[in-house]
Design a protein around this motif. Structure first.
Motif, PDB file in Angstrom:
ATOM      1  N   ALA A   8       1.000  -1.193  -0.009  1.00 53.97           N
ATOM      2  CA  ALA A   8       0.050   0.043  -0.129  1.00 53.97           C
ATOM      3  C   ALA A   8       0.844   1.246  -0.080  1.00 53.97           C
ATOM      4  CB  ALA A   8      -0.877  -0.083   1.111  1.00 53.97           C
ATOM      5  N   LYS A   9       1.987   1.229   0.422  1.00 53.35           N
ATOM      6  CA  LYS A   9       2.969   2.364   0.461  1.00 53.35           C
ATOM      7  C   LYS A   9       3.834   2.230  -0.916  1.00 53.35           C
ATOM      8  CE  LYS A   9       3.266   2.653   5.558  1.00 53.35           C
ATOM      9  NZ  LYS A   9       3.978   2.724   6.633  1.00 53.35           N
ATOM     10  N   GLY A  10       3.699   1.470  -1.687  1.00 52.43           N
ATOM     11  CA  GLY A  10       4.228   1.542  -3.134  1.00 52.43           C
ATOM     12  C   GLY A  10       5.772   0.770  -3.116  1.00 52.43           C
ATOM     13  N   ARG A  11       5.807  -0.093  -2.056  1.00 54.78           N
ATOM     14  CA  ARG A  11       7.166  -0.626  -2.010  1.00 54.78           C
ATOM     15  C   ARG A  11       6.808  -2.169  -2.614  1.00 54.78           C
ATOM     16  NH1 ARG A  11       7.432   0.566   4.256  1.00 54.78           N
ATOM     17  NH2 ARG A  11       5.575  -0.786   3.904  1.00 54.78           N
ATOM     18  N   VAL A  12       8.160  -2.875  -3.152  1.00 54.38           N
ATOM     19  CA  VAL A  12       7.902  -4.244  -3.454  1.00 54.38           C
ATOM     20  C   VAL A  12       9.060  -4.827  -3.086  1.00 54.38           C
ATOM     21  CG1 VAL A  12       8.963  -3.752  -5.732  1.00 54.38           C
ATOM     22  CG2 VAL A  12       7.422  -5.704  -5.287  1.00 54.38           C
ATOM     23  N   SER A  13       8.997  -5.965  -2.391  1.00 58.45           N
ATOM     24  CA  SER A  13      10.041  -6.722  -2.203  1.00 58.45           C
ATOM     25  C   SER A  13      10.881  -7.496  -3.211  1.00 58.45           C
ATOM     26  CB  SER A  13       9.666  -7.891  -1.104  1.00 58.45           C
ATOM     27  OG  SER A  13       9.102  -7.458   0.124  1.00 58.45           O
ATOM     28  N   VAL A  14      12.359  -7.012  -3.114  1.00 57.89           N
ATOM     29  CA  VAL A  14      13.049  -7.602  -4.270  1.00 57.89           C
ATOM     30  C   VAL A  14      13.236  -9.064  -3.844  1.00 57.89           C
ATOM     31  CG1 VAL A  14      15.537  -7.493  -5.115  1.00 57.89           C
ATOM     32  CG2 VAL A  14      14.222  -5.487  -4.617  1.00 57.89           C
ATOM     33  N   PRO A  15      13.365 -10.039  -4.899  1.00 49.40           N
ATOM     34  CA  PRO A  15      13.367 -11.240  -4.529  1.00 49.40           C
ATOM     35  C   PRO A  15      14.794 -11.710  -3.729  1.00 49.40           C
ATOM     36  CG  PRO A  15      12.699 -11.210  -6.746  1.00 49.40           C
ATOM     37  CD  PRO A  15      13.067  -9.672  -6.255  1.00 49.40           C
ATOM     38  N   SER A  16      14.658 -12.829  -3.036  1.00 49.53           N
ATOM     39  CA  SER A  16      15.726 -12.954  -2.157  1.00 49.53           C
ATOM     40  C   SER A  16      17.096 -13.204  -2.984  1.00 49.53           C
ATOM     41  CB  SER A  16      15.438 -13.893  -1.104  1.00 49.53           C
ATOM     42  OG  SER A  16      14.973 -15.111  -1.670  1.00 49.53           O
ATOM     43  N   VAL A  17      16.766 -14.233  -4.033  1.00 48.02           N
ATOM     44  CA  VAL A  17      17.938 -14.406  -4.899  1.00 48.02           C
ATOM     45  C   VAL A  17      18.715 -13.213  -5.435  1.00 48.02           C
ATOM     46  CG1 VAL A  17      17.007 -16.812  -5.291  1.00 48.02           C
ATOM     47  CG2 VAL A  17      16.561 -14.853  -6.729  1.00 48.02           C
ATOM     48  N   PHE A  18      17.744 -12.470  -5.744  1.00 48.82           N
ATOM     49  CA  PHE A  18      18.454 -10.964  -6.362  1.00 48.82           C
ATOM     50  C   PHE A  18      19.342 -10.324  -5.147  1.00 48.82           C
ATOM     51  CE2 PHE A  18      15.278 -10.540 -10.462  1.00 48.82           C
ATOM     52  CZ  PHE A  18      15.997 -11.751 -10.589  1.00 48.82           C
ATOM     53  N   ARG A  19      18.618 -10.081  -3.972  1.00 54.72           N
ATOM     54  CA  ARG A  19      19.163  -9.599  -2.884  1.00 54.72           C
ATOM     55  C   ARG A  19      20.508 -10.003  -2.581  1.00 54.72           C
ATOM     56  NH1 ARG A  19      14.201  -9.955  -0.493  1.00 54.72           N
ATOM     57  NH2 ARG A  19      14.939 -10.990   1.007  1.00 54.72           N
ATOM     58  N   SER A  20      20.649 -11.339  -2.844  1.00 51.18           N
ATOM     59  CA  SER A  20      21.853 -12.262  -2.410  1.00 51.18           C
ATOM     60  C   SER A  20      22.986 -11.686  -3.498  1.00 51.18           C
ATOM     61  CB  SER A  20      21.720 -13.697  -2.642  1.00 51.18           C
ATOM     62  OG  SER A  20      20.787 -14.158  -1.502  1.00 51.18           O
ATOM     63  N   ARG A  60      13.176  -3.809   0.008  1.00 53.81           N
ATOM     64  CA  ARG A  60      12.470  -3.403  -0.659  1.00 53.81           C
ATOM     65  C   ARG A  60      12.801  -2.095  -1.570  1.00 53.81           C
ATOM     66  NH1 ARG A  60       8.012  -3.012   4.198  1.00 53.81           N
ATOM     67  NH2 ARG A  60       9.707  -1.434   4.599  1.00 53.81           N
ATOM     68  N   LEU A  61      12.034  -2.025  -2.706  1.00 59.60           N
ATOM     69  CA  LEU A  61      12.364  -0.913  -3.584  1.00 59.60           C
ATOM     70  C   LEU A  61      11.102  -0.250  -3.803  1.00 59.60           C
ATOM     71  CD1 LEU A  61      14.835   0.081  -5.608  1.00 59.60           C
ATOM     72  CD2 LEU A  61      13.531  -1.486  -7.437  1.00 59.60           C
ATOM     73  N   MET A  62      11.198   1.295  -3.822  1.00 55.36           N
ATOM     74  CA  MET A  62      10.010   1.895  -3.894  1.00 55.36           C
ATOM     75  C   MET A  62       9.780   2.264  -5.500  1.00 55.36           C
ATOM     76  SD  MET A  62       7.717   4.075  -2.704  1.00 55.36           S
ATOM     77  CE  MET A  62       8.168   4.292  -1.040  1.00 55.36           C
ATOM     78  N   MET A  63       8.264   1.851  -5.751  1.00 58.63           N
ATOM     79  CA  MET A  63       8.024   1.926  -7.128  1.00 58.63           C
ATOM     80  C   MET A  63       7.525   3.314  -7.418  1.00 58.63           C
ATOM     81  SD  MET A  63       8.159  -0.827  -8.688  1.00 58.63           S
ATOM     82  CE  MET A  63       9.712  -1.161  -8.025  1.00 58.63           C
ATOM     83  N   THR A  64       8.404   3.951  -7.925  1.00 57.73           N
ATOM     84  CA  THR A  64       8.005   5.520  -8.313  1.00 57.73           C
ATOM     85  C   THR A  64       7.607   5.717  -9.533  1.00 57.73           C
ATOM     86  OG1 THR A  64      10.305   5.575  -9.254  1.00 57.73           O
ATOM     87  CG2 THR A  64      10.545   5.923  -6.765  1.00 57.73           C
TER      88      THR A  64
END
Length: 149
Positions: free
Chosen positions: A17-29, A96-100
């Motif tokens: 609801a705040k416009g954030r999305v979790s980056v997949p853990s494999v990408f964060r790794s 998380r990354l903000m979906m601007t």
């Protein structure tokens, strides 16, 4: 580039609801292994997608521009794309990354985003656009369309 330091696969996540999305853990790794904290986020040159990479990708683009006459149309067009179509972003403390608007306006992303690995970077896609493009690419390869030279 180490095998473990490549962005591979794809995943679709909901935007909160705040416009954030979790980056997949494999990408964060991969980001953690390469010690990438600041992300160069730019409008892809071919697809309706946002590309996300470490600052070394921007460095590579700028070296390409540096090999050209700085007043040439080619150098100016490339600068327009990589500088005018790019921003720096960071993940928040929870990955998380903000979906601007920068991201949403270029891609058409609304409530979900597909993350697609592209080797040295990953991309953010509107999910149905990703599915359509991936199906199209697969059909072209299966028909025996030769790869670009």
């Amino acid at each position: 580039m180490s095998v473990a330091n490549r962005f591979l696969s794809n995943a679709t996540n909901r935007i909160d609801a705040k416009g954030r999305v979790s980056v997949p853990s494999v990408f964060r790794s991969v980001l953690a292994r390469t010690a990438t904290e600041e992300l160069y986020v730019y409008q892809d040159f071919v697809f309706p997608a946002i590309s996300v990479a470490g600052p070394e990708v921007l460095d590579r683009f700028e070296r390409m521009i540096g090999l050209q006459d700085p007043f040439s149309p080619e150098a100016n067009k490339m600068s327009l794309l990589i500088h005018g179509g790019g921003v720096f972003m960071k993940l928040d403390g929870e990955g998380r990354l903000m979906m601007t608007d920068f991201i949403r306006d270029f891609t058409g992303i609304t409530d979900r985003v597909t993350f697609a690995g592209r080797g040295d970077h990953f991309q953010l896609w509107e999910p149905s656009a990703f599915e359509t493009m991936q199906q199209q690419a697969r059909k072209e390869r299966m028909r025996g369309t030769p790869p670009p030279a």
